[in-house]
Design an enzyme around this catalytic site. Structure first.
Site, short mmCIF file in Angstrom:
data_model
loop_
_atom_site.label_atom_id
_atom_site.label_comp_id
_atom_site.label_asym_id
_atom_site.label_seq_id
_atom_site.Cartn_x
_atom_site.Cartn_y
_atom_site.Cartn_z
N CYS A 100 0.81 -1.22 0.00
CA CYS A 100 0.00 0.00 0.00
C CYS A 100 0.85 1.28 0.00
CB CYS A 100 -1.00 0.00 1.15
SG CYS A 100 -0.29 -0.02 2.80
N HIS A 114 -2.62 1.07 7.01
CA HIS A 114 -2.99 0.97 5.59
C HIS A 114 -3.26 2.37 5.04
CE1 HIS A 114 -4.33 -1.16 2.05
NE2 HIS A 114 -5.43 -0.42 2.02
N HIS A 138 -5.74 1.48 -3.71
CA HIS A 138 -4.84 1.00 -2.66
C HIS A 138 -4.46 -0.44 -2.98
CE1 HIS A 138 -8.29 -1.10 -0.47
NE2 HIS A 138 -8.86 -0.44 -1.46
#
Length: 173
Positions: free
Chosen positions: A76, A129, A145
Protein backbone atom coordinates in the site's frame (compact mmCIF):
# COMPACT_ATOMS: atom_id res chain seq x y z
CA UNK A 1 -16.90 -28.04 43.95
CA UNK A 2 -14.15 -28.00 41.32
CA UNK A 3 -16.78 -28.11 38.55
CA UNK A 4 -18.61 -25.13 40.01
CA UNK A 5 -15.36 -23.18 40.31
CA UNK A 6 -14.45 -24.05 36.70
CA UNK A 7 -17.91 -23.00 35.54
CA UNK A 8 -17.58 -19.71 37.43
CA UNK A 9 -14.15 -19.01 35.85
CA UNK A 10 -15.55 -19.74 32.37
CA UNK A 11 -18.52 -17.42 32.92
CA UNK A 12 -16.22 -14.61 34.06
CA UNK A 13 -13.87 -15.06 31.10
CA UNK A 14 -16.74 -15.11 28.60
CA UNK A 15 -18.20 -12.06 30.28
CA UNK A 16 -14.93 -10.20 29.92
CA UNK A 17 -14.79 -11.08 26.20
CA UNK A 18 -18.23 -9.61 25.80
CA UNK A 19 -17.23 -6.35 27.46
CA UNK A 20 -14.24 -5.91 25.13
CA UNK A 21 -16.64 -6.18 22.22
CA UNK A 22 -18.54 -3.21 23.63
CA UNK A 23 -15.32 -1.20 23.85
CA UNK A 24 -14.59 -1.93 20.18
CA UNK A 25 -18.02 -0.67 19.15
CA UNK A 26 -17.53 2.45 21.21
CA UNK A 27 -14.17 3.16 19.54
CA UNK A 28 -15.68 2.65 16.09
CA UNK A 29 -18.37 5.21 16.85
CA UNK A 30 -15.81 7.85 17.76
CA UNK A 31 -13.96 7.42 14.48
CA UNK A 32 -16.90 7.21 12.09
CA UNK A 33 -17.04 9.63 9.21
CA UNK A 34 -18.74 12.88 10.10
CA UNK A 35 -22.00 13.67 8.32
CA UNK A 36 -22.00 17.42 8.87
CA UNK A 37 -22.08 19.50 5.72
CA UNK A 38 -19.25 21.76 4.68
CA UNK A 39 -19.35 24.80 2.45
CA UNK A 40 -16.57 23.82 0.09
CA UNK A 41 -16.85 24.42 -3.61
CA UNK A 42 -15.51 21.74 -5.88
CA UNK A 43 -12.40 22.52 -7.91
CA UNK A 44 -10.99 20.19 -10.52
CA UNK A 45 -7.69 18.49 -9.67
CA UNK A 46 -4.42 19.83 -11.03
CA UNK A 47 -2.61 18.14 -13.92
CA UNK A 48 -0.05 16.83 -11.43
CA UNK A 49 -2.70 15.15 -9.30
CA UNK A 50 -4.41 13.70 -12.38
CA UNK A 51 -1.05 12.31 -13.49
CA UNK A 52 -0.42 10.77 -10.04
CA UNK A 53 -3.85 9.10 -10.02
CA UNK A 54 -3.51 7.89 -13.63
CA UNK A 55 -0.12 6.37 -12.88
CA UNK A 56 -1.40 4.69 -9.71
CA UNK A 57 -4.26 3.19 -11.74
CA UNK A 58 -1.77 1.55 -14.12
CA UNK A 59 -0.95 -0.77 -11.20
CA UNK A 60 -4.57 -1.93 -10.83
CA UNK A 61 -4.59 -5.73 -10.65
CA UNK A 62 -0.94 -5.92 -9.52
CA UNK A 63 -0.55 -8.53 -6.79
CA UNK A 64 0.36 -7.57 -3.24
CA UNK A 65 3.99 -7.90 -2.22
CA UNK A 66 5.31 -6.58 1.08
CA UNK A 67 7.86 -3.86 0.30
CA UNK A 68 6.98 -3.96 -3.41
CA UNK A 69 7.06 -0.92 -5.67
CA UNK A 70 6.77 -2.45 -9.17
CA UNK A 71 4.25 -4.27 -11.39
CA UNK A 72 5.71 -7.53 -10.06
CA UNK A 73 4.29 -6.69 -6.62
CA UNK A 74 3.14 -3.67 -4.66
CA UNK A 75 2.28 -2.86 -1.05
CA UNK A 76 0.00 0.00 0.00
CA UNK A 77 2.67 2.56 0.88
CA UNK A 78 4.73 1.45 -2.13
CA UNK A 79 1.82 2.41 -4.39
CA UNK A 80 1.64 5.88 -2.83
CA UNK A 81 5.38 6.54 -2.97
CA UNK A 82 5.71 5.22 -6.54
CA UNK A 83 2.75 7.24 -7.85
CA UNK A 84 3.96 10.51 -6.31
CA UNK A 85 7.58 9.82 -7.26
CA UNK A 86 6.50 9.77 -10.94
CA UNK A 87 5.87 13.51 -10.50
CA UNK A 88 9.15 14.02 -8.57
CA UNK A 89 7.35 14.33 -5.25
CA UNK A 90 9.28 12.50 -2.54
CA UNK A 91 7.30 10.98 0.30
CA UNK A 92 8.29 8.75 3.22
CA UNK A 93 8.28 5.05 2.32
CA UNK A 94 6.23 3.62 5.19
CA UNK A 95 2.60 4.06 6.16
CA UNK A 96 3.74 4.93 9.70
CA UNK A 97 5.73 7.89 8.34
CA UNK A 98 3.13 8.87 5.72
CA UNK A 99 0.43 9.29 8.39
CA UNK A 100 2.37 12.29 9.75
CA UNK A 101 3.09 13.87 6.35
CA UNK A 102 1.11 16.80 4.99
CA UNK A 103 -1.90 18.42 6.61
CA UNK A 104 -4.76 16.65 8.39
CA UNK A 105 -8.10 17.26 6.63
CA UNK A 106 -11.68 16.41 7.46
CA UNK A 107 -13.07 13.51 5.43
CA UNK A 108 -15.77 15.85 4.07
CA UNK A 109 -13.05 18.00 2.51
CA UNK A 110 -11.04 15.27 0.74
CA UNK A 111 -10.13 15.78 -2.89
CA UNK A 112 -8.46 13.70 -5.54
CA UNK A 113 -4.84 13.00 -4.60
CA UNK A 114 -5.41 13.13 -0.83
CA UNK A 115 -4.32 10.17 1.28
CA UNK A 116 -6.73 8.07 3.36
CA UNK A 117 -5.43 6.11 6.34
CA UNK A 118 -6.98 3.02 7.89
CA UNK A 119 -6.55 0.70 10.87
CA UNK A 120 -7.34 -2.78 9.58
CA UNK A 121 -6.17 -4.92 12.49
CA UNK A 122 -8.89 -6.20 14.79
CA UNK A 123 -9.33 -4.20 17.99
CA UNK A 124 -6.71 -1.64 16.98
CA UNK A 125 -6.89 1.99 15.88
CA UNK A 126 -3.21 2.04 14.87
CA UNK A 127 -2.83 3.13 11.24
CA UNK A 128 -1.46 0.34 9.04
CA UNK A 129 -2.99 0.97 5.59
CA UNK A 130 -3.11 3.86 3.11
CA UNK A 131 -4.78 4.72 -0.20
CA UNK A 132 -5.02 7.63 -2.67
CA UNK A 133 -8.37 9.34 -3.33
CA UNK A 134 -9.23 8.91 -7.04
CA UNK A 135 -12.73 10.45 -7.06
CA UNK A 136 -14.47 12.66 -4.57
CA UNK A 137 -17.82 14.39 -4.39
CA UNK A 138 -20.17 15.01 -1.44
CA UNK A 139 -21.00 11.66 0.12
CA UNK A 140 -18.77 9.68 -2.26
CA UNK A 141 -15.05 8.95 -1.91
CA UNK A 142 -13.27 6.41 -4.10
CA UNK A 143 -9.64 5.43 -3.53
CA UNK A 144 -6.95 3.16 -4.95
CA UNK A 145 -4.84 1.00 -2.66
CA UNK A 146 -3.03 -2.34 -2.47
CA UNK A 147 -4.66 -5.05 -0.36
CA UNK A 148 -3.06 -8.27 0.80
CA UNK A 149 -5.99 -10.30 -0.57
CA UNK A 150 -6.74 -8.68 -3.95
CA UNK A 151 -3.67 -6.60 -4.78
CA UNK A 152 -4.15 -3.10 -6.20
CA UNK A 153 -7.85 -2.27 -6.37
CA UNK A 154 -10.22 0.68 -6.26
CA UNK A 155 -12.62 0.79 -3.32
CA UNK A 156 -15.25 3.13 -1.96
CA UNK A 157 -15.08 4.67 1.51
CA UNK A 158 -18.78 3.90 2.00
CA UNK A 159 -18.04 0.14 1.92
CA UNK A 160 -18.66 -1.09 5.46
CA UNK A 161 -15.16 -2.50 5.96
CA UNK A 162 -13.36 0.70 4.89
CA UNK A 163 -15.88 2.98 6.58
CA UNK A 164 -15.27 1.31 9.95
CA UNK A 165 -11.49 1.08 9.43
CA UNK A 166 -11.09 4.76 8.41
CA UNK A 167 -8.84 6.80 10.74
CA UNK A 168 -7.77 10.01 9.00
CA UNK A 169 -7.16 11.87 5.74
CA UNK A 170 -4.12 13.97 4.85
CA UNK A 171 -3.26 16.35 2.02
CA UNK A 172 0.33 16.26 0.85
CA UNK A 173 -0.12 18.64 -2.10
Amino acid sequence: MKKILLLLVLCISFGSCNSSKGIKTKKSKTTKVSTKKTNNTYSSPSKTIISIIDYAQTFEGTRYKYGGTTKRGMDCSGLIVTAFQKENIKLPRTTADLKNTGDWIDVNDVKEGDLLFFATKKNSRKVNHVGIVTKSRPGYVEFIHSTTSKGVIISNLSERYWYLAYVQARRVM
